[in-house]
Design a protein around this motif. Sequence first.
Motif: not given
Length: 324
Positions: A1, A5-6, A9-10, A90-96
């Motif tokens: 990502m 994009e980050l 997305h978030y 970039v840790d998608p679960a953490w960012l979400a």
Amino acid sequence: MTEFELIAHYFTRPVRRAALGVGDDCALLLPTPGMQLAVSSDMLVAGRHFFADVAPERLGHKALAVNLSDLAACGARPLAFTLALALPCVDPAWLAGFARGLLALADSHGCELVGGDTTRGPLNICITVFGELPAGQALLRSGARPGDDIYASGSLGDARLALLALQGHIALPAEPLARARQRLELPTPRLALGQALRGIASSAVDLSDGLLGDLAHILRASGVGACIDTRATSQLMAESARETSASSALDPELLRQCTLAGGDDYELAFTAPPALRAAVAAAAQASATPVARIGAVQAEPGLRLVDAQGQPVVNRYASFDHFQ
Ligand code: ADP
Ligand code: MG
């Protein structure tokens, strides 16, 4: 990502109140005509302000809550904020999770994310909030006058108790620990109270470093002193410690320390003339926030503690300082 994009997305959502949000070189705000902007920044550094493994949703909440608390102390209404974020990866679960906690609190106060900056680096979160209030009506630290009453909202000390427990210095039973931890990780900014106190409080400050230390900011800025009743402040003691099982196991002196100089409480301390006691009570009720009278402003500089009989109590309750 990629970085962009980050962000897309978030952290990109349609704005309703701002004229322009995330995506250009600047965000554009539309303050209400005649209103003053109130602006404040707070930075949270991993290992210093939070444990790196704290639940990301709670961290998102807290990062914004500590900033909203500054708006509350000025009596401002939140408008918008920016988010500067350094991430080790970039840790998608953490960012979400982080975005969920952050944006849920933002939405509950109508405070829009309008921009920021994102970079790789040790985990670091810096938020700047923008609020508004009628010109000239901000609650300042400099307005306390001799004879004013001194008040504090809510309860104090839970966050420090939780920190001490998480660091292994004290033992707390599971139920009070969960409650104390909630105060540490999910603080409630006292925005409704701050706004209700406009035109009533002569000065105000939010309690991030401990009651006595933050109160000293008001006293210095106002050129006054104060007398604080420790019987009144003992009534503010951490909710988690009130449960008999927890409080009987804890040193009373430690509880006093947490209440008077704990830090991370995000309550408000403020002053108001005695003639406005009914107005303070009405503001507390209208904002559904408990408020207690804990002392009085005096002309003589310095902060004095007294017990129930009016006898002096030695003040050895230093507040939190990052450089000491
Ligand atoms: P610039 O290089 O012009 O400073 P950036 O490329 O850093 O802009 O950022 C692009 C857009 O994304 C800007 O509108 C910026 O405000 C926004 N932005 C960057 N990081 C964040 C973030 N963490 N949260 C919200 N918006 C962000
Ligand atoms: Mg630019």
